[in-house]
Design a protein around this motif. Structure first.
Motif, PDB file in Angstrom:
ATOM      1  N   SER A  71       0.833  -1.209   0.000  1.00 58.40           N
ATOM      2  CA  SER A  71       0.000   0.000   0.000  1.00 58.40           C
ATOM      3  C   SER A  71       0.868   1.261   0.000  1.00 58.40           C
ATOM      4  O   SER A  71       0.557   2.230  -0.699  1.00 58.40           O
ATOM      5  CB  SER A  71      -0.970   0.005   1.179  1.00 58.40           C
ATOM      6  N   ALA A  72       1.975   1.259   0.751  1.00 58.37           N
ATOM      7  CA  ALA A  72       2.890   2.411   0.746  1.00 58.37           C
ATOM      8  C   ALA A  72       3.560   2.536  -0.618  1.00 58.37           C
ATOM      9  O   ALA A  72       3.696   3.645  -1.145  1.00 58.37           O
ATOM     10  CB  ALA A  72       3.934   2.275   1.853  1.00 58.37           C
ATOM     11  N   ALA A  73       3.976   1.414  -1.199  1.00 63.72           N
ATOM     12  CA  ALA A  73       4.598   1.435  -2.523  1.00 63.72           C
ATOM     13  C   ALA A  73       3.631   2.000  -3.559  1.00 63.72           C
ATOM     14  O   ALA A  73       4.013   2.837  -4.387  1.00 63.72           O
ATOM     15  CB  ALA A  73       5.051   0.031  -2.911  1.00 63.72           C
ATOM     16  N   ALA A  74       2.384   1.554  -3.510  1.00 72.04           N
ATOM     17  CA  ALA A  74       1.380   2.036  -4.465  1.00 72.04           C
ATOM     18  C   ALA A  74       1.141   3.533  -4.296  1.00 72.04           C
ATOM     19  O   ALA A  74       1.000   4.263  -5.288  1.00 72.04           O
ATOM     20  CB  ALA A  74       0.076   1.259  -4.297  1.00 72.04           C
ATOM     21  N   LEU A  75       1.104   3.999  -3.066  1.00 73.07           N
ATOM     22  CA  LEU A  75       0.874   5.424  -2.822  1.00 73.07           C
ATOM     23  C   LEU A  75       2.055   6.254  -3.334  1.00 73.07           C
ATOM     24  O   LEU A  75       1.856   7.284  -3.993  1.00 73.07           O
ATOM     25  CB  LEU A  75       0.616   5.679  -1.342  1.00 73.07           C
ATOM     26  N   LEU A  76       3.283   5.815  -3.085  1.00 77.53           N
ATOM     27  CA  LEU A  76       4.454   6.527  -3.596  1.00 77.53           C
ATOM     28  C   LEU A  76       4.445   6.549  -5.125  1.00 77.53           C
ATOM     29  O   LEU A  76       4.776   7.561  -5.750  1.00 77.53           O
ATOM     30  CB  LEU A  76       5.738   5.887  -3.085  1.00 77.53           C
ATOM     31  N   TYR A  77       4.053   5.454  -5.722  1.00 80.94           N
ATOM     32  CA  TYR A  77       3.954   5.346  -7.178  1.00 80.94           C
ATOM     33  C   TYR A  77       2.950   6.371  -7.718  1.00 80.94           C
ATOM     34  O   TYR A  77       3.227   7.082  -8.687  1.00 80.94           O
ATOM     35  CB  TYR A  77       3.532   3.923  -7.546  1.00 80.94           C
ATOM     36  N   HIS A  78       1.796   6.485  -7.085  1.00 81.25           N
ATOM     37  CA  HIS A  78       0.770   7.423  -7.547  1.00 81.25           C
ATOM     38  C   HIS A  78       1.179   8.878  -7.310  1.00 81.25           C
ATOM     39  O   HIS A  78       0.835   9.754  -8.112  1.00 81.25           O
ATOM     40  CB  HIS A  78      -0.582   7.101  -6.933  1.00 81.25           C
ATOM     41  N   VAL A  79       1.909   9.122  -6.227  1.00 85.87           N
ATOM     42  CA  VAL A  79       2.452  10.469  -5.997  1.00 85.87           C
ATOM     43  C   VAL A  79       3.391  10.829  -7.142  1.00 85.87           C
ATOM     44  O   VAL A  79       3.313  11.925  -7.711  1.00 85.87           O
ATOM     45  CB  VAL A  79       3.174  10.540  -4.637  1.00 85.87           C
ATOM     46  N   ALA A  80       4.290   9.903  -7.491  1.00 86.65           N
ATOM     47  CA  ALA A  80       5.225  10.152  -8.594  1.00 86.65           C
ATOM     48  C   ALA A  80       4.468  10.360  -9.902  1.00 86.65           C
ATOM     49  O   ALA A  80       4.811  11.254 -10.687  1.00 86.65           O
ATOM     50  CB  ALA A  80       6.207   8.989  -8.720  1.00 86.65           C
ATOM     51  N   GLN A  81       3.443   9.573 -10.132  1.00 88.38           N
ATOM     52  CA  GLN A  81       2.645   9.705 -11.351  1.00 88.38           C
ATOM     53  C   GLN A  81       2.053  11.111 -11.459  1.00 88.38           C
ATOM     54  O   GLN A  81       2.103  11.739 -12.520  1.00 88.38           O
ATOM     55  CB  GLN A  81       1.546   8.644 -11.334  1.00 88.38           C
ATOM     56  N   GLU A  82       1.505  11.611 -10.373  1.00 85.07           N
ATOM     57  CA  GLU A  82       0.919  12.957 -10.365  1.00 85.07           C
ATOM     58  C   GLU A  82       1.993  14.026 -10.552  1.00 85.07           C
ATOM     59  O   GLU A  82       1.838  14.949 -11.366  1.00 85.07           O
ATOM     60  CB  GLU A  82       0.156  13.206  -9.058  1.00 85.07           C
ATOM     61  N   ALA A  83       3.087  13.910  -9.809  1.00 83.59           N
ATOM     62  CA  ALA A  83       4.162  14.900  -9.907  1.00 83.59           C
ATOM     63  C   ALA A  83       4.775  14.908 -11.311  1.00 83.59           C
ATOM     64  O   ALA A  83       5.026  15.972 -11.884  1.00 83.59           O
ATOM     65  CB  ALA A  83       5.232  14.630  -8.856  1.00 83.59           C
ATOM     66  N   ILE A 111      10.464  14.717  -5.095  1.00 79.29           N
ATOM     67  CA  ILE A 111      10.565  14.934  -6.535  1.00 79.29           C
ATOM     68  C   ILE A 111      10.695  16.439  -6.754  1.00 79.29           C
ATOM     69  O   ILE A 111       9.816  17.200  -6.351  1.00 79.29           O
ATOM     70  CB  ILE A 111       9.331  14.378  -7.269  1.00 79.29           C
ATOM     71  N   THR A 112      11.810  16.841  -7.368  1.00 74.49           N
ATOM     72  CA  THR A 112      12.096  18.259  -7.568  1.00 74.49           C
ATOM     73  C   THR A 112      12.367  18.519  -9.039  1.00 74.49           C
ATOM     74  O   THR A 112      13.142  17.788  -9.663  1.00 74.49           O
ATOM     75  CB  THR A 112      13.338  18.673  -6.739  1.00 74.49           C
ATOM     76  N   ASP A 113      11.729  19.558  -9.586  1.00 75.19           N
ATOM     77  CA  ASP A 113      12.026  19.942 -10.967  1.00 75.19           C
ATOM     78  C   ASP A 113      12.537  21.372 -11.001  1.00 75.19           C
ATOM     79  O   ASP A 113      12.377  22.119 -10.050  1.00 75.19           O
ATOM     80  CB  ASP A 113      10.806  19.750 -11.886  1.00 75.19           C
ATOM     81  N   ASP A 114      13.188  21.716 -12.109  1.00 70.46           N
ATOM     82  CA  ASP A 114      13.717  23.068 -12.289  1.00 70.46           C
ATOM     83  C   ASP A 114      12.821  23.886 -13.218  1.00 70.46           C
ATOM     84  O   ASP A 114      13.283  24.802 -13.883  1.00 70.46           O
ATOM     85  CB  ASP A 114      15.151  23.011 -12.822  1.00 70.46           C
ATOM     86  N   GLY A 115      11.552  23.573 -13.227  1.00 64.70           N
ATOM     87  CA  GLY A 115      10.618  24.203 -14.150  1.00 64.70           C
ATOM     88  C   GLY A 115      10.133  25.568 -13.718  1.00 64.70           C
ATOM     89  O   GLY A 115      10.722  26.229 -12.858  1.00 64.70           O
TER      90      GLY A 115
END
Length: 166
Positions: A71-83, A111-115
């Motif tokens: 469940s934690a892995a899935a949540l981190l995955y979905h956070v990354a998907q959104e970011a 997750i950090t971007d330079d945008g």
């Protein structure tokens, strides 16, 4: 471990055809297999559309062998998907850095971007802006975690999620 890309280049080329942005949302066309690829490997697959768009993806994963619930892995995955979807659609970033760290009694994904960044406290403008971040925050809080979003116009965006592992 500190490197620019995760996985074998041959595996990444296969992932390029399997992960795509559909209507602005990054989606993996195959079932997510945390057991085979690990959390970092699954998240890295989601970065394929960003790489195709010319974004350089950097990884920092200093932990090894930490147990993460599905469940934690899935949540981190979905956070990354959104970011990643937000970075692809709105940021105009040239670089993205992903950090997956073990922290005291938990796991942290940053997750950090330079945008282009955005004004966090400004009223959303346009259709559905901010809805994904709101839903992500609710899901993380429901799991007992925390979300920190730091962004400034012209200075990029950082999303940090910390989930308990107890």
């Amino acid at each position: 471990m500190n490197h620019d890309d995760v996985g074998d280049p041959m595996d990444q080329s296969a992932a390029l055809s399997e992960v795509m942005a559909i209507k602005g949302i990054i989606q993996d066309q195959h079932p997510v297999d945390f057991y085979a690829l690990g959390v970092a490997g699954c998240i890295d697959r989601l970065a394929a559309p960003l790489r195709r768009a010319g974004v350089t993806v950097h990884w920092h994963t200093p932990h090894h062998g930490i147990e993460i619930s599905s469940s934690a892995a899935a949540l981190l995955y979905h956070v990354a998907q959104e970011a990643f979807s937000n970075t692809l659609n709105y940021a105009g970033a040239s670089e993205l850095t992903i950090r997956l760290n073990a922290v005291y009694h938990g796991i942290q994904l940053t997750i950090t971007d330079d945008g282009s960044g955005f004004e966090i406290h400004a009223a959303p403008s346009g259709r559905r802006h901010g809805f994904g971040l709101l839903m992500m925050s609710i899901a993380v809080h429901d799991a007992g975690g925390t979300v920190d979003i730091d962004s400034e116009v012209g200075r990029g965006t950082s999303v940090r999620v910390t989930l308990p592992l107890d």
